[in-house]
Structure formats: structure tokens, C-alpha cells
Design a protein around this motif. Sequence first.
Motif, mmCIF file in Angstrom:
data_model
loop_
_atom_site.group_PDB
_atom_site.id
_atom_site.type_symbol
_atom_site.label_atom_id
_atom_site.label_comp_id
_atom_site.label_asym_id
_atom_site.label_seq_id
_atom_site.Cartn_x
_atom_site.Cartn_y
_atom_site.Cartn_z
ATOM 1 N N ILE A 37 0.859 -1.184 0.000
ATOM 2 C CA ILE A 37 0.000 0.000 0.000
ATOM 3 C C ILE A 37 0.891 1.229 0.000
ATOM 4 C CG2 ILE A 37 -1.839 1.245 1.184
ATOM 5 C CD1 ILE A 37 -2.608 -1.368 2.545
ATOM 6 N N VAL A 38 0.763 2.064 -1.011
ATOM 7 C CA VAL A 38 1.555 3.289 -1.117
ATOM 8 C C VAL A 38 0.621 4.454 -0.834
ATOM 9 C CG1 VAL A 38 3.146 4.619 -2.550
ATOM 10 C CG2 VAL A 38 2.919 2.149 -2.910
ATOM 11 N N THR A 39 0.836 5.135 0.274
ATOM 12 C CA THR A 39 -0.101 6.175 0.687
ATOM 13 C C THR A 39 0.633 7.255 1.462
ATOM 14 O OG1 THR A 39 -2.210 6.542 1.832
ATOM 15 C CG2 THR A 39 -0.706 4.942 2.804
ATOM 16 N N ASP A 40 -0.131 8.198 1.997
ATOM 17 C CA ASP A 40 0.442 9.235 2.849
ATOM 18 C C ASP A 40 -0.058 9.038 4.275
ATOM 19 O OD1 ASP A 40 -2.192 10.087 2.733
ATOM 20 O OD2 ASP A 40 -1.786 11.708 1.318
ATOM 21 N N GLU A 41 0.458 9.859 5.183
ATOM 22 C CA GLU A 41 0.114 9.688 6.590
ATOM 23 C C GLU A 41 -1.380 9.912 6.837
ATOM 24 O OE1 GLU A 41 1.555 8.041 9.556
ATOM 25 O OE2 GLU A 41 3.234 9.201 8.749
ATOM 26 N N GLU A 42 -1.978 10.827 6.083
ATOM 27 C CA GLU A 42 -3.382 11.169 6.284
ATOM 28 C C GLU A 42 -4.310 10.010 5.971
ATOM 29 O OE1 GLU A 42 -6.707 14.355 4.543
ATOM 30 O OE2 GLU A 42 -4.623 14.422 3.863
ATOM 31 N N SER A 60 -2.369 -12.157 3.964
ATOM 32 C CA SER A 60 -1.284 -11.576 3.175
ATOM 33 C C SER A 60 -0.309 -10.834 4.077
ATOM 34 C CB SER A 60 -1.856 -10.607 2.126
ATOM 35 O OG SER A 60 -2.600 -9.580 2.750
ATOM 36 N N ARG A 61 0.868 -10.609 3.538
ATOM 37 C CA ARG A 61 1.809 -9.700 4.176
ATOM 38 C C ARG A 61 1.548 -8.315 3.611
ATOM 39 N NH1 ARG A 61 8.148 -10.975 4.355
ATOM 40 N NH2 ARG A 61 7.370 -12.336 6.026
ATOM 41 N N THR A 62 1.176 -7.381 4.457
ATOM 42 C CA THR A 62 0.839 -6.029 4.027
ATOM 43 C C THR A 62 1.992 -5.097 4.357
ATOM 44 O OG1 THR A 62 -1.513 -6.431 4.427
ATOM 45 C CG2 THR A 62 -0.811 -4.146 4.242
ATOM 46 N N LEU A 63 2.520 -4.450 3.330
ATOM 47 C CA LEU A 63 3.599 -3.479 3.489
ATOM 48 C C LEU A 63 3.042 -2.094 3.183
ATOM 49 C CD1 LEU A 63 6.436 -5.393 1.570
ATOM 50 C CD2 LEU A 63 5.874 -5.533 4.008
ATOM 51 N N VAL A 64 3.011 -1.227 4.169
ATOM 52 C CA VAL A 64 2.491 0.130 3.997
ATOM 53 C C VAL A 64 3.675 1.078 3.827
ATOM 54 C CG1 VAL A 64 1.022 1.943 4.946
ATOM 55 C CG2 VAL A 64 0.528 -0.462 5.447
ATOM 56 N N VAL A 65 3.777 1.692 2.663
ATOM 57 C CA VAL A 65 4.889 2.592 2.354
ATOM 58 C C VAL A 65 4.398 4.024 2.493
ATOM 59 C CG1 VAL A 65 6.551 3.312 0.609
ATOM 60 C CG2 VAL A 65 5.897 0.901 0.789
ATOM 61 N N GLY A 94 -2.767 -11.849 8.783
ATOM 62 C CA GLY A 94 -1.460 -11.927 8.141
ATOM 63 C C GLY A 94 -0.425 -11.177 8.944
ATOM 64 N N GLU A 95 0.451 -10.474 8.240
ATOM 65 C CA GLU A 95 1.482 -9.664 8.867
ATOM 66 C C GLU A 95 1.423 -8.264 8.274
ATOM 67 O OE1 GLU A 95 4.814 -13.247 9.352
ATOM 68 O OE2 GLU A 95 4.958 -11.786 7.712
ATOM 69 N N THR A 96 1.750 -7.286 9.079
ATOM 70 C CA THR A 96 1.739 -5.905 8.617
ATOM 71 C C THR A 96 3.046 -5.230 8.994
ATOM 72 O OG1 THR A 96 -0.666 -5.720 8.824
ATOM 73 C CG2 THR A 96 0.590 -3.665 8.778
ATOM 74 N N VAL A 97 3.603 -4.520 8.022
ATOM 75 C CA VAL A 97 4.799 -3.717 8.272
ATOM 76 C C VAL A 97 4.535 -2.310 7.754
ATOM 77 C CG1 VAL A 97 7.272 -3.431 7.893
ATOM 78 C CG2 VAL A 97 6.300 -5.739 8.026
ATOM 79 N N ILE A 98 4.598 -1.330 8.643
ATOM 80 C CA ILE A 98 4.440 0.071 8.251
ATOM 81 C C ILE A 98 5.822 0.677 8.108
ATOM 82 C CG2 ILE A 98 3.431 2.303 8.872
ATOM 83 C CD1 ILE A 98 1.392 0.794 10.570
ATOM 84 N N LEU A 99 6.143 1.123 6.919
ATOM 85 C CA LEU A 99 7.459 1.670 6.604
ATOM 86 C C LEU A 99 7.340 3.173 6.394
ATOM 87 C CD1 LEU A 99 8.398 -1.052 3.962
ATOM 88 C CD2 LEU A 99 9.253 -0.947 6.315
ATOM 89 N N ARG A 100 8.075 3.935 7.186
ATOM 90 C CA ARG A 100 8.116 5.397 7.014
ATOM 91 C C ARG A 100 9.497 5.782 6.498
ATOM 92 N NH1 ARG A 100 4.600 4.663 11.400
ATOM 93 N NH2 ARG A 100 2.605 5.752 11.101
#
Length: 363
Positions: A37-42, A60-65, A94-100
Motif C-alpha cells: 500500500i503506497v499512501t500518505d500519513e493522512e 497476506s503480508r501487508t507493506l504500507v509505504v 497476516g502480517e503488517t509492516v508500516i514503513l516510514r
Amino acid sequence: MKIDLTDTTAGKVNKALVQGRRAIGTPAVGMVLTLVIVTDEENAYDALKAAGDASHEHPSRTLVVIKRVSRSPRDRTASRLDAEVRVGADAGSGETVILRLYGEVADHADSVVLPLLLPDAPVVVWWPVNAPLDPAQDPLGALAQRRVTDTYSSEQPVRELSARADAYTPGDTDLSWTRITPWRSMLAAALDQVVCEVKAVEVEGEEFNPSCELLAMWLADRLDVPVKRSLSAGPGLTAVRLATSEGAIALDRADGSLATLSIDGQPDRAVALKRRDTAELIAEELRRLDPDDTYASALRFGVERLNASSAPAAQDTASAPDPLPKGEPVTYAAAAPAAAAEAPTTEAAPQEPPPLKKRAKTT
């Protein structure tokens, strides 16, 4: 379980994922895909909540960029990666990773995401907002088999559709297209009940709604008849009316929840056609990972006519429904051979509707 990592690396994030799985007693990886997921902080919270709900159907493995904006020249030259790892109940199924990403590393998000992808599993990239004009050429989009955008969130949705058509690559899709799946299913089923020739179509919905435009283009592409686009107060799509040789067929949904299907010679029927939330839409898109040729055909049809205020109607429109008094309708004429080169949300449709025949009079 949550693990916070500051000024970290992709390798340390992978170790934290393994540590988290062992801590909750599930060392095996039982996920079927990687959702980026490619998004902004808002918009990150809403997107993450929708992905978490969809993960109950698609683990799923969810990667938030999230690319953070640097406020000073010094910050823009300094690179830093912060991560938040979630496993167990905090990450759905699943698994979630929030990447800032801060500084220069924000321009190389693909190099951060690549080591975190599940091996030998499909990759889906979703832009809830601010999608690139050409998703397949985006560094993150190039990693994926499926690229999901949402023209409804853009400032100029109709113009965005034109850009999507010019840059379409197999694997691209749009949640504005997903929102009309129940409408397409219902219209295809209605035409299967009547042996007739469709002469004209009217699609009624709120202004600047890309789902209405896509449905109009799909009908014009599949039926090869003039399609008139009329405006209403909404919400979303409100009605589709078909003028046929055997009488009128209408699917009318005035309240955004319950629709009425009317076919001449048959009693009216109430059908559930509610506006779906984002979790249902993204779950539907994750069910199929192959290119959507029907979407591609509809997107390419008539895109060059989207900004026209009007167009000459076909000669045989005597039985077409009267245009609504509100606004100037846009008519989608049948394409020449050379030209053929939903606040979001409508009831879950479990499968792709059967394609309409190019000319209904052949049935």
C-alpha cells in the motif's frame, strides 16, 4: 504484537517478523500474497483498516509505504527508515509492516520493499490516493502482477480515466471499475431474460463519478449502441435504462441501497445493490490476479470523447428514454474500428459478470 524499529534496515525488519511469529507461536508463513500500500500519513489508517479486513479472506503480508515530507534541506539529505511490525491479532490474518521513509531513501522505496516480499507469491500494489499516471512504470508498480488505483480519489476523475487508458498495461485495474461489478452482473442477467435488440441506453449518476463513466463506456463497447450519460444528485450511480425492441428495461437505485429492476411485461423486482466499503472492493480485486481484459476494453472505448459536452446521437433513437432536464448529457456513440485500438462504495459480487454480447439482437 507490535515491534517498533527506528532508523532500521530491511534486514532488521525481516528478523523482527520472524521474532514476532515465534513469540506468538506461529512460525510458519501461511500467506498467499504480498499487498503493498503506497499512501500518505493522512490516508494510511483507512487504507490499513481496509487491508486488515480484506486479509480475513486473503491472508497476506501487508507493506504500507509512507513517504514522509522533509521540512528542511538538511532533513532532505538525511536518509532514515522507521518501521512498525505487527503480527497476530494486531495484523488481521497476516502480517503488517508500516514503513516510514525519510530523506533520499523515499526516492528508492522499491529497494526497501523488495527484500520484504514473500518469496514465490504474487505481489499487488495499491495506491489509495495520488496514484502515478503510469502505474506499471512506477518502481513499486514494476514489482507487481496487479496494480490497483482509484480514480475516484483524484481531483479530476474523468481526465484521470483518459490518462489511465493511454498508459494501460495488463494488470492495471481501478476500484472505480470494481464498484460497478454488481451493476454489470444485474444488467447482464436482465438481458439474458429477454430476447431483444437494444437500441439505446441511458446511464444516470452524479457528476464527476468515474464509475458512471466506466459503466457507460462498458455498455457502449459491449452493445454497440449510443449511450447517454445523464446527471443526478446521486449517491453514485442511480439508474440505467435500456430501450429495446421488446420494451424498456430499467435498473433504478435512488437511495444507494435497494434497487428496482423493471422489465416490460414482468413484475418489478427489488434487488439488493448497496454501496460497498473499501474493504469489500479490495477483497474482490485480490480474488483475481490475471489481467482484466473487459476493463481494458471499456477503458479504451470512448475515452477520447469523455470531455465532449455533447455528440451527435445515432439516427435510430426514437425509442430512447427522454433525457433528464439536469445538465447536458454526454452521448457515447458506437466506436469506429480504428477507435477500438462508486464516496466510494456498491453489495459484494463474488464473481465477474458474464460479458454482454456485442450486439444483443443476435440473441
